[in-house]
Write a protein that holds these residues in place. Sequence first.
Motif, PDB file in Angstrom:
ATOM      1  N   GLN A   9      11.387   4.425  -0.768  1.00 29.71           N
ATOM      2  CA  GLN A   9      10.663   3.789   0.337  1.00 29.71           C
ATOM      3  C   GLN A   9       9.248   4.361   0.397  1.00 29.71           C
ATOM      4  O   GLN A   9       9.063   5.578   0.352  1.00 29.71           O
ATOM      5  CB  GLN A   9      11.375   4.016   1.685  1.00 29.71           C
ATOM      6  CG  GLN A   9      12.448   2.988   2.008  1.00 29.71           C
ATOM      7  CD  GLN A   9      13.701   3.206   1.182  1.00 29.71           C
ATOM      8  OE1 GLN A   9      14.180   4.329   1.065  1.00 29.71           O
ATOM      9  NE2 GLN A   9      14.223   2.156   0.596  1.00 29.71           N
ATOM     10  N   LEU A  10       8.278   3.464   0.499  1.00 33.87           N
ATOM     11  CA  LEU A  10       6.886   3.868   0.521  1.00 33.87           C
ATOM     12  C   LEU A  10       6.490   4.260   1.934  1.00 33.87           C
ATOM     13  O   LEU A  10       6.748   3.526   2.891  1.00 33.87           O
ATOM     14  CB  LEU A  10       6.007   2.717   0.031  1.00 33.87           C
ATOM     15  CG  LEU A  10       4.541   3.025  -0.238  1.00 33.87           C
ATOM     16  CD1 LEU A  10       4.394   4.019  -1.378  1.00 33.87           C
ATOM     17  CD2 LEU A  10       3.801   1.729  -0.583  1.00 33.87           C
TER      18      LEU A  10
ATOM     19  N   SER B  80       5.290   1.904   5.116  1.00 35.77           N
ATOM     20  CA  SER B  80       5.771   0.525   5.016  1.00 35.77           C
ATOM     21  C   SER B  80       6.719   0.157   6.157  1.00 35.77           C
ATOM     22  O   SER B  80       7.104  -1.001   6.287  1.00 35.77           O
ATOM     23  CB  SER B  80       6.485   0.311   3.674  1.00 35.77           C
ATOM     24  OG  SER B  80       7.620   1.159   3.566  1.00 35.77           O
ATOM     25  N   GLU B  81       7.079   1.134   6.977  1.00 37.99           N
ATOM     26  CA  GLU B  81       7.994   0.855   8.076  1.00 37.99           C
ATOM     27  C   GLU B  81       7.304  -0.012   9.129  1.00 37.99           C
ATOM     28  O   GLU B  81       6.096   0.077   9.328  1.00 37.99           O
ATOM     29  CB  GLU B  81       8.463   2.169   8.729  1.00 37.99           C
ATOM     30  CG  GLU B  81       9.066   3.171   7.758  1.00 37.99           C
ATOM     31  CD  GLU B  81       8.007   4.055   7.110  1.00 37.99           C
ATOM     32  OE1 GLU B  81       6.798   3.803   7.355  1.00 37.99           O
ATOM     33  OE2 GLU B  81       8.378   4.960   6.357  1.00 37.99           O
TER      34      GLU B  81
ATOM     35  N   ASN C  82       7.000  -2.401   0.430  1.00 38.41           N
ATOM     36  CA  ASN C  82       7.925  -1.600  -0.365  1.00 38.41           C
ATOM     37  C   ASN C  82       8.353  -2.298  -1.650  1.00 38.41           C
ATOM     38  O   ASN C  82       9.321  -1.903  -2.276  1.00 38.41           O
ATOM     39  CB  ASN C  82       9.158  -1.258   0.474  1.00 38.41           C
ATOM     40  CG  ASN C  82       9.776   0.065   0.061  1.00 38.41           C
ATOM     41  OD1 ASN C  82       9.048   1.010  -0.221  1.00 38.41           O
ATOM     42  ND2 ASN C  82      11.093   0.124   0.007  1.00 38.41           N
ATOM     43  N   THR C  83       7.655  -3.367  -2.036  1.00 40.66           N
ATOM     44  CA  THR C  83       7.960  -4.038  -3.294  1.00 40.66           C
ATOM     45  C   THR C  83       7.063  -3.471  -4.388  1.00 40.66           C
ATOM     46  O   THR C  83       5.897  -3.139  -4.154  1.00 40.66           O
ATOM     47  CB  THR C  83       7.735  -5.547  -3.179  1.00 40.66           C
ATOM     48  OG1 THR C  83       6.435  -5.790  -2.636  1.00 40.66           O
ATOM     49  CG2 THR C  83       8.789  -6.171  -2.275  1.00 40.66           C
TER      50      THR C  83
ATOM     51  N   GLU D 214      12.626  -4.230  -4.995  1.00 42.17           N
ATOM     52  CA  GLU D 214      12.513  -3.360  -3.819  1.00 42.17           C
ATOM     53  C   GLU D 214      13.795  -2.577  -3.691  1.00 42.17           C
ATOM     54  O   GLU D 214      14.890  -3.108  -3.948  1.00 42.17           O
ATOM     55  CB  GLU D 214      12.276  -4.179  -2.546  1.00 42.17           C
ATOM     56  CG  GLU D 214      12.148  -3.304  -1.289  1.00 42.17           C
ATOM     57  CD  GLU D 214      11.858  -4.088  -0.020  1.00 42.17           C
ATOM     58  OE1 GLU D 214      11.667  -3.448   1.035  1.00 42.17           O
ATOM     59  OE2 GLU D 214      11.828  -5.340  -0.091  1.00 42.17           O
TER      60      GLU D 214
END
Length: 1001
Positions: free
Chosen positions: A759-760, A763-764, A779-780, A807
Amino acid sequence: MADETLTPTDTEHGAPTPTPTTTHLLVVPHTHWDREWYQTFQQFRMRLVRAVDAVLETLEADPAFTYFTLDGQTIVLDDYLEVRPGNAPRLRRLAREGRLLVGPWYLQPDEYLVGGESLIRNLQLGRRGAAEYGGPMPVGYVPDTFGHIAQLPQILRGFELDNAVFWRGVGPEIERNVFRWAAPDGSEVLALWLHDQYGYSNAAVLPFDPDALVARLDGTAARMRPKALANTLLLMNGSDHQEPQPGLPEALAAAAPLLAAHGLDAAIGTLPQYVTLMRQTSEPLERHRGELRSGHYAHLLPGVLSTRMWLKQANAAGEALLLRWAEPATALAAFASGMSAPHPTALLDLAWKHLLHCHPHDSICGCGIDQVHAEMLPRFAQSAQIAEELTARALDQLAAQADTRGPARAVPLVVFNPTDGPRSDTVRAQAQIRFARYEVRDDEGHVVPFQVTGSEGQVLLDERVDPALVAAMMGMLVEGRALGYAVLDAAITPVVDRAGEVEVAIVASQTAEPDLDLVERLRQRILVLAGSGEVTAFHIVAREAPRTDLLLLARDVPSHGARVFFVRPLGDADASSNAGAGAQASAESGTDLLAVEPLAIENAHLRVEVDTANGTLSLRDKRTGYVYAGLNQLADSGDVGDLYNWSPPAHDTVVSVPLWPPDVTIIASGPARATLRIRRVYALPATATPDRQARSGVHVTCETVSEVSLTPGARRVEVRTTVENTARDHRLRAVFPLPFAADHADAEGVFEVARRPAQLAGSEPGAWSPQVSAEQPVNTFPQKRFVDLSDGGAGLAILNRGLPEYEVLAPDGERTGSAVALTLLRCVEWLSRDDLATRRGHAGPPLRTPEAQGLGTRSFEYALVPHAGTWADEGALVPREAVAFETDLRAVTTSQHAGPLGSHWSAVYVTPAAVQVSAIKRAADGDGLVVRLHNPLAEPVEAEVILNRPFAAVEVLNLAEDRVRAEETASLARILSTGVRSRLRGGEIQTLRFRGDRANQ
């Protein structure tokens, strides 16, 4: 290369000498040329002709307008000269004077959506094209690419380029505009980041009023100083499709006193001058290693990974066809003849150009108007047409040199393997089968599992005949012929469910010669049976010798070579075997399990079961004991974004459960391949709501069919999913849950396997604001042929054919482990939407693109490879399976003959298994065979390359293939007359050239 230092490059462009108290502005007049985008190529070409006309007139009329840069690509010259061929001498003169800068690229490519070899061929063509203009600009100029691959420094160094100039992709960890950038193998370039927020357009359309000009330049300098390493700043005087500004030198001269009062001076210059100045700085340089893929300072526009997915699929197929078949087949056919045979160099170059014309980022990314991308499809097709024809001819040449002598009347099949091996896999073949009953065996006599997938040959006779009339019918056979047809083969078998009835199956042909001995045995056997009183009827079926489609399991086909197999008669006219005995015998003699049940298929390594509730798959790896459940779940969500960006509606609806339980059928039951067909129907929202805040309450049905296949001994499960897309404004993905939580994923990239976080950060939902970064992180991520997740003990790789976006989904309330989401379709209708500008990135005009909705039938191919350890374990199982999945074996039907290559041969054999063969081709200058290797591992390896014929010499070339790397060549160790041993650094790309043994030509 890894320990090379960054030293000044010789250049004919003298760099101005800066003074320490003044900020120096190096103004570079240029144009950035998108060949096609929001207009078609021909429409943009009309603008190009006008622009280059203006460049010629401006430079020739004003000696003070010293330089102009044509965007680092030579194709603009080709496009221009097709319309203005008479201006070629003017262009050459200005370029050779150093005033017009061209190259080093053929065209400006996207880096993530094309293959590494495509980037190499692009630079090779650019280098050749720039030669008549005095040579390419010595700058690795990639101004507008949507992020940069980790291996770009090594690729540039392979073309004697020690620098890179770019805009997008830099993250917050980089604090100054000049730094050292290292590739995975340690190769470094001097990185010059266009760090102003306007990138390559930061000095576009300068005002000529002195006060306005000074205000503009002073403001630009103020923005740039905080991250500038030196007191010389780069001002790019141009932008998309812009012409030069005549009068710019006079305007700068007129403003000079005012500029000096602001501590500035400005002069027209070039990128090579700027590189030279930055190389001379005494400031310590930061060092960055790896890809540049951040939207922190400039929009990355990551949604292009899945826009118009059919373009990505066509490109992946086109690259594989050229690299795995057309190039190696033509080169090896010539090499087998001692390199003396003609080689279709011009045709291969043409096929590459058709393919490369689809590689600019506005093209392969799918972010142009519909007509632009409609015009790409014929280019893909023309490239494939050339490559297919060259491949067919070359394989025929190689098959003619094989030793195909075998049993009498047997039909030889030469099966070619374009990958490392030995490889056991299924292959499709077509042959005119002249036998009523037959089997397939390899060149050592082993029975081969096969199945018939189709047959074309008309039925000439189908009658039940009384024994009393049989003698009369036998009298019609004269010299093995009846009614103009020659009898080639026959078989007599009892009809199982009809006591006393016998079937006589006859194969005939109008063109072939009859088998007279067989005809006589047939006649005698039928007459004996007719007179015995035991036969009550003869069912005579005569068929024309058919063109039969076979699927056979070809075992141990050598690396980059071939093996001979034989379709041969089973029994003769008095055989009592039943129908299909060849296939049955093959199945019984096989050593590998291939079991088929109504809801499961299984081989020696894997078992796949279908969930009757939702059609997902459960995969058990017998070697590790891991079970992966819920695989191939189709999940559909809303997308109100544009061609550049995925954007879910504020109130999304996710559909992942079919309307009713799936329909599961067996469509192939072996013995070479078993396939289950899973049909699922979903109710999807028809479109987005008018306010684009949610998905519509109106639903459409969307039918999907997944064909899940397994072969004996295979380590991968293959899936082909066909979708009848009836919905708009949505994203469809295949999801693969895992029984463990992963904190990272390993994805194959361009000449590397990139490890990225699962998870980047940022990106949340709610974690981003425009004050934090230019673009909201997503997150892709990109991939080439696989993405792999592992817990260290075991893992699962998802392979694909031309599906570049994945992802990693975090565990949630439904899953205790992570999951991989593979994007199949992303369907939107706008080139760019203004309402996304603050959230994602606004990159083009707001034009409708209805074809980007992807309505209609779409098919996607991917595969699952469970394994022990990580992607690099089990003899690099995952990369080997990925290459095999990318490229099928091929079979050529030929006649029986002797041949110098034998019945099986490996033209190029490389060890260890982790080392990948990137290319096998004729050397760029026509002298020798090139084998390009890549080590995807982080640690160095000792590689061995063995050819199937002696060679006179071997040397290491640069990627341009125009310079010998003497030190690396000296380190090579010969292995007798046919092999070489070489050490590859971790991540290294190495080009070997083998020169032919003249004594054997």
